[in-house]
Design an enzyme around this catalytic site. Sequence first.
Site, mmCIF file in Angstrom:
data_model
loop_
_atom_site.group_PDB
_atom_site.id
_atom_site.type_symbol
_atom_site.label_atom_id
_atom_site.label_comp_id
_atom_site.label_asym_id
_atom_site.label_seq_id
_atom_site.Cartn_x
_atom_site.Cartn_y
_atom_site.Cartn_z
ATOM 1 N N ASP A 42 14.123 7.551 7.207
ATOM 2 C CA ASP A 42 14.491 8.019 8.511
ATOM 3 C C ASP A 42 15.064 6.718 9.089
ATOM 4 O O ASP A 42 14.774 5.725 8.860
ATOM 5 C CB ASP A 42 13.323 8.750 9.362
ATOM 6 N N ASP B 50 8.941 13.935 11.441
ATOM 7 C CA ASP B 50 9.469 13.754 10.056
ATOM 8 C C ASP B 50 8.335 14.345 9.117
ATOM 9 O O ASP B 50 8.277 14.162 7.950
ATOM 10 C CB ASP B 50 9.762 12.346 9.705
ATOM 11 N N CYS C 98 -23.333 2.324 -15.414
ATOM 12 C CA CYS C 98 -22.270 2.494 -16.359
ATOM 13 C C CYS C 98 -21.480 3.685 -16.139
ATOM 14 O O CYS C 98 -22.029 4.635 -15.485
ATOM 15 C CB CYS C 98 -22.877 2.352 -17.672
ATOM 16 N N ASP D 252 8.525 8.256 10.684
ATOM 17 C CA ASP D 252 7.517 8.015 11.748
ATOM 18 C C ASP D 252 6.179 8.880 11.831
ATOM 19 O O ASP D 252 5.308 8.903 12.751
ATOM 20 C CB ASP D 252 8.174 7.906 13.242
ATOM 21 N N CYS E 281 -23.816 6.952 -16.499
ATOM 22 C CA CYS E 281 -24.456 7.290 -15.297
ATOM 23 C C CYS E 281 -23.650 8.137 -14.221
ATOM 24 O O CYS E 281 -24.101 9.022 -13.870
ATOM 25 C CB CYS E 281 -24.959 6.038 -14.597
#
Length: 777
Positions: free
Chosen positions: A441, A643, A24, A639, A27
């Site tokens: 781009d 870029d 849970c 790409d 924990c």
Amino acid sequence: MTDSNPTNVPSNKTLVFDVSGLSCASCVGRVQRALDGSDLILGARVNLATQTAVVDVSDANHSSMIEELIVGAGYAASLRVEGEMTSPSPDQGGAYRSAFLWAALLAAPVFILEMGGHLFPSFHHIIGRSLGHDNSRVIQFVLTFLVLAGPGRGFFRSGIPALFKGAPEMNSLVCLGTSAAFAYSTVATFAPQWLPAGSDNVYFESAAVIVVLILLGRWLEARAKGQAGAAIMRLVNLQPAVARIEVDGVISEIATRAILPDDMLHIRPGERFPVDGALTRGTGYADESMLTGEPMPVEKGPGDTVSAGTLNGTSALVMRATRVGRDTAIARIVKLVEEAQATRLPIENLVDRIIRVFVPAVLALALSAGLAWLFFGPDPVLSHALVATVSVLIIACPCAMGLAVPVTIMVASGRGAELGILLRKGDALQRLEHIRTFCFDKTGTLTAGRPELVGLSTATGFERDTVLRLMAGAELNSEHLLAGAIMRAAQDRGIEPGLNLDMESLPGAGLRALVDGRRVLIGTEALMKSEGIDLSDLYAPARDFTGEAQSVVYVAVDKKAAAVGAIADQLRPDSYEAVKSLKSDGMRVVMITGDAKPAAMAMARLLGIEEVYAETLPGDKSAVVKTLRQDGPVAFIGDGINDAPALAQADVGIAMAGGNDVATEAGDVILANGDPMSVVTARKLSYATMRNIRQNLAWAFGYNILLIPVAMGALYPFTGQVLSPALAAGAMALSSVLVVSNALRLRRVGTGYSASGKSASRYVSARDLATEAKVGV
């Protein structure tokens, strides 16, 4: 432990520990606090859905000490071997299933003996005449004890130590609830005189059925979480276990994990490639849909690259291994998905603050409910107090709260991988939801990045084929993108390149060469003017080419203007549909490109993009993105190479990649299939994921807000009924299952969107324009 670094991992990196016993959110909080309190750790992320702890360390040689911190918090841990692709089981609940079946088998007689008389009054008399009610209670005691000591012992093994440590969690609540019901019923069975008159009822069936229903819930939850990890499982299982290796002309089988770079491997028709490599013999087709989402097989021949896990078609092939083990494309995809799944979203900070006080608050509410019934409840007050206390302890469910976010991220990351959308950072899904401006781009993003010579207009006195032969000869040894376009154009017309005796590259301008004894100059208008070439005869066709989204290149032969060529990059199949879809949803779409302004504007008109920034260098792109961010969050799609500055500057960087370029570090999101439509799909996945998270959190919190008061007895004044502990257990088990099941709906996101290019027929593409112009080549 004596070995502080069993795997000899290098320093300054991220370690992944498999943690067992997390049941849970409490924990998770215990392990998280244990790790956060260590000076050895730079950062830690504990994940309930994946049962892992991802730890950033300054010195990986202390991995065993980190493991001891987790063990000290009460949970078993093991360091995952770096680069090892683990294959999650589709049914991770085998242990819960076995425990549930045994518990159900033992609890069934208890339930029948106790509840049968309530359902069928005659059954109560049958038990009295045959077994006797006292013997019936003893039988229920024995069977319930076996349930708690056998299938239910896991709750006590985890819950009791947590109580003594002052950090109670879900198992602690189950322990207290079942123990209270069992202890009260034991006293009522063997020492009823200790209880007030009329209060000697037994609740063995509640204690037994609680264990059965919770184990059922955890089994179903584990199965569902196994389905949530199915995307990774399918990727891992695609890599074959063995391969056929050629050594000194002898072919034999070898384990895939033993393959080394430069090994020669033989691939039969219909087999999957075991590692990344390059073909050396044979031609055929490879199905790479598992990497790129592209359903059409890709033609492969000598020199072409292939990826592990992709499927060979009907040809026998020989390949040379280049990347093996954790360096293969499929292994890096799995790593990216696992890292995304381990990411914590900002929204989880609120959940953590609530969970930190949740279990202590439940204990206080349970105690308050019991006391209220003791002092103000009707007779038998002790029985009512016990039922209310146990019901509150059992119905409270931090499990659903802890699972609400990580299990959704787990499913979304896996679904993204199936669609070719790789999340380097899981929180990119949350940030992508708020993006309103998408910057693209052009070259390599909206276009394929492979220019073609689509038009060639010659000056008076020059023939096209002659000029093309001279151009091909000049570009024969050039590595520029233009060279490939010219060579392909010459090859298409069956023209052999001229004899190149001398070639000089002119960076940023073009080249000059001596071909077939003639001096050839190829390049920009500025280059021609600097050489004194008169281009007046070529300006008209050059303007026509530029107006059709085509760039131009001039050719001079022996100091005379010979021709102007049109260079056009081809639109990716779904670029138009991607832009159209984003704009129809009210998004702002911008093109940022280093291409010349006339060509960029023509391409933008073709795509329906009104806002264009042309002739921008990589640094300028970043500045444009920074300016656009003043109006709101921005995503940049590029790409992933030149870029990179703009990708880093954007709120969300989306990197386009090829199927073998999945490990790029440029973006927050990587589109492995290189399909612009995946930007739209990624946005839809983001919206669906965040909506799913909100639904899960609303259910998890709403469930407790509504049902804890019911368990305390809030409806008793109106209905005269209290909530049975068994029903409380059923509701608690169901809450976690519903959260996981809701997250699994994300596996359907993206249906109907693919990289197949099926929408290409709905618009006039640059390829269509190029085909029309190419008549003159």
